[in-house]
Write an enzyme that holds these catalytic residues in place. Structure first.
Site, PDB file in Angstrom:
ATOM      1  NE  ARG A  30      -3.505  -2.317   2.688  1.00 27.98           N
ATOM      2  CZ  ARG A  30      -3.065  -3.478   3.186  1.00 27.98           C
ATOM      3  NH1 ARG A  30      -1.842  -3.588   3.646  1.00 27.98           N
ATOM      4  NH2 ARG A  30      -3.856  -4.530   3.226  1.00 27.98           N
ATOM      5  CB  SER A  53       5.153  -6.164   8.549  1.00 27.96           C
ATOM      6  OG  SER A  53       4.547  -4.904   8.496  1.00 27.96           O
ATOM      7  CG  ASP A  58       2.360  -5.322  10.503  1.00 33.84           C
ATOM      8  OD1 ASP A  58       3.101  -5.587  11.469  1.00 33.84           O
ATOM      9  OD2 ASP A  58       1.794  -6.187   9.816  1.00 33.84           O
TER      10      ASP A  58
END
Ligand code: ADP
Ligand code: MG
Length: 485
Positions: free
Chosen positions: A108, A176, A229
């Site tokens: 993203r 992450s 994350d």
């Protein structure tokens, strides 16, 4: 004639007998083979059972392992990595910041506009794309080129003249995977998880690699915060609600800032399917918790159970070769079968046919498949709940009076502090039965006195927006960063 007639009659009777015997034999065999399929399910149910007593053992093990991991480096399978984030965003951050969120199924890119007064996110844009499978095992250069070009395309769409004239942009990078941070904005990749395997990035500074790829594209952007994350999610959770004390991602991987995907406890109900899945994975003996509870693996556990049923019985007809293809049954398919509420389980039949190439599955066998999904999801959700309570126990918020007490020391003994856990990830947000099982197990473990005080709050896009917030709170004042307001 008579002889012939009699002969014929005897012959017919014999044939009739043979036919009857064949039919009875088939019925008995069918019953036996159905029974074998049911036995596979029963064994699964027994092997995956996670009664509250067992969950409490997992809770204790999690708290103990956290303690051990903090006490010494390598003291536990839990890495307890320092994040260098020493304060969380408080609401006065102002300006436009970018974030990249990499670490699972999707990638993203985000732009976040912060208002500068109490926790106002004026606007945020997100663009999401799946990470091409080949990039997950390619080279560091290929991966970062892909990221940098996606980022450039996104920035070019800004369309705001004021923004476009700004030289340097500040970026929060959510990466992450286990990283040994060297500062709040830099860190070395320790190892890959979740199906990624790009060997030439292990041991390198991921922010540096990203910045190189970005500058190659002629973009002036600096990584102001490198986070995991859960840290991003915690930041956004805390931005909106200051009682937020922990964050959990229940999506592709399972991590809190302690990388709990690698948690392991002998109290966890583990079966041969888990052993085989681990042995077949690129990282055997690693990420034991993740392999039992995360969206990346649940569908594959179900596939393995269906394969066993198919091999041991004929309820699925001839064994489909698709049943031997790793990860062919992705968790969203599993969820769709599990949540099929049509009376004839139409979606189950469709997915078995389309994905696993098993046609014409009778209704009672479809029900068996739903049961398999249920057992696998229930175990995962209950273990995840135990993991969350384990974290709360470690920080004294589980009401047990464990390591430190949840009750406010100065107040009345019945006053229990409100505790919020920020939660994110497709498995929790999109798989409602998983969510219900997790919530139910939390309540069971915590008990009715404490449980109403512990709130699991979905923090949508927390991992990305939170990284932008951390970029804001960690951006250097000397940098000519985007200031819109
Ligand atoms: P990312 O991994 O890109 O950060 P998430 O954390 O949201 O994204 O997790 C995506 C994971 O959630 C996938 O592994 C997928 O298995 C799982 N998932 C997504 N949608 C569903 C769904 N409807 N049902 C079950 N699992 C889902
Ligand atoms: Mg994510």
């Amino acid at each position: 004639m008579g002889k012939v007639g009699v002969g014929l009659a005897v012959g017919c009777a014999a044939v009739a007998c043979v036919i009857a015997a064949a039919v009875v034999g088939r019925r008995v065999r069918r019953r036996r083979t159905w029974r074998r399929a049911v036995v596979v399910l029963e064994e699964l149910e027994q092997g995956c059972a996670a009664a509250v007593g067992r969950l409490r053992q997992v809770v204790d093990a999690m708290a103990v392992e956290m303690h051990a991991g903090l006490a010494s480096e390598g003291g536990s399978k839990l890495k307890m990595l320092l994040t260098f984030v020493d304060s969380l965003p408080h609401g006065s951050e102002k300006g436009t910041y970018y974030a990249l969120d990499l670490g699972g199924t999707n990638f993203r890119v985000l732009r976040v506009q912060l208002g500068g007064n109490s926790s106002a996110i004026l606007e945020h844009d997100v663009e999401q794309k799946p990470i091409p499978q080949d990039l997950m095992t390619s080279t560091s250069e290929d991966l970062f080129d892909f990221i940098a070009s996606s980022l450039k395309e996104f920035v070019e769409k800004e369309g705001d003249p004021e923004l476009s004239s700004v030289k340097r942009r500040e970026l929060g990078f959510t990466f992450s995977f286990p990283v040994k941070q060297t500062s709040v904005s830099s860190g070395i990749l320790i190892k890959w998880t979740k199906g990624f395997s790009i060997e030439n990035l292990v041991g390198k500074d991921v922010s540096e690699c990203l910045e190189q790829a970005i500058s190659k594209r002629g973009l002036d952007m600096r990584v102001a915060a490198l986070v995991n994350d859960t840290v991003g999610t915690l930041a956004l959770g805390h931005y909106h609600d200051e009682d937020t004390v922990a964050a959990v991602i229940i999506g592709t991987g399972m991590v809190v800032n302690m990388e709990w995907g690698n948690f392991w406890s002998s109290h966890m109900p583990r079966m041969s399917y888990d052993v085989d899945l681990d042995a077949d994975s690129p990282n055997p003996n690693d990420q034991g918790f993740e392999k039992m509870i995360s969206g990346m693996y649940l569908g594959d556990i179900v596939r393995r159970v269906i394969l066993r049923m198919s091999q041991e019985s004929d309820v699925f007809g001839p064994v489909s070769s698709k049943l031997s293809v790793p990860f062919i049954l992705r968790t969203p398919f599993m969820a769709a079968m599990h949540e099929d509420d049509s009376p004839d389980l139409r979606d189950v039949a469709r997915i078995l046919n389309d994905v696993l190439e098993i046609p014409d599955v009778p209704l009672k066998v479809r029900k068996l498949v739903v049961n398999v999904c249920d057992v696998v999801t229930r175990r995962a959700a209950r273990l995840a709940a135990a993991g969350i309570v384990g974290i709360l126990k470690k920080i004294g918020r589980d009401g047990s009076g464990g390591i430190t007490s949840a009750r406010i020391k100065t107040g009345s003994p019945s006053k229990i502090q409100r505790t919020v856990v920020a939660i994110e990830g497709g498995l929790y947000t999109s798989y409602s039965i998983f969510r219900e099982y997790l919530n139910e197990a939390m309540a069971e473990i915590l008990g009715e006195e404490v449980s109403p005080h512990v709130i699991l709050k979905v923090t949508e896009d927390g991992s990305g927006i939170g990284a932008a917030l951390l970029a804001a709170s960690n951006s250097s004042p000397s940098v000519d960063s985007v200031k819109l307001l």
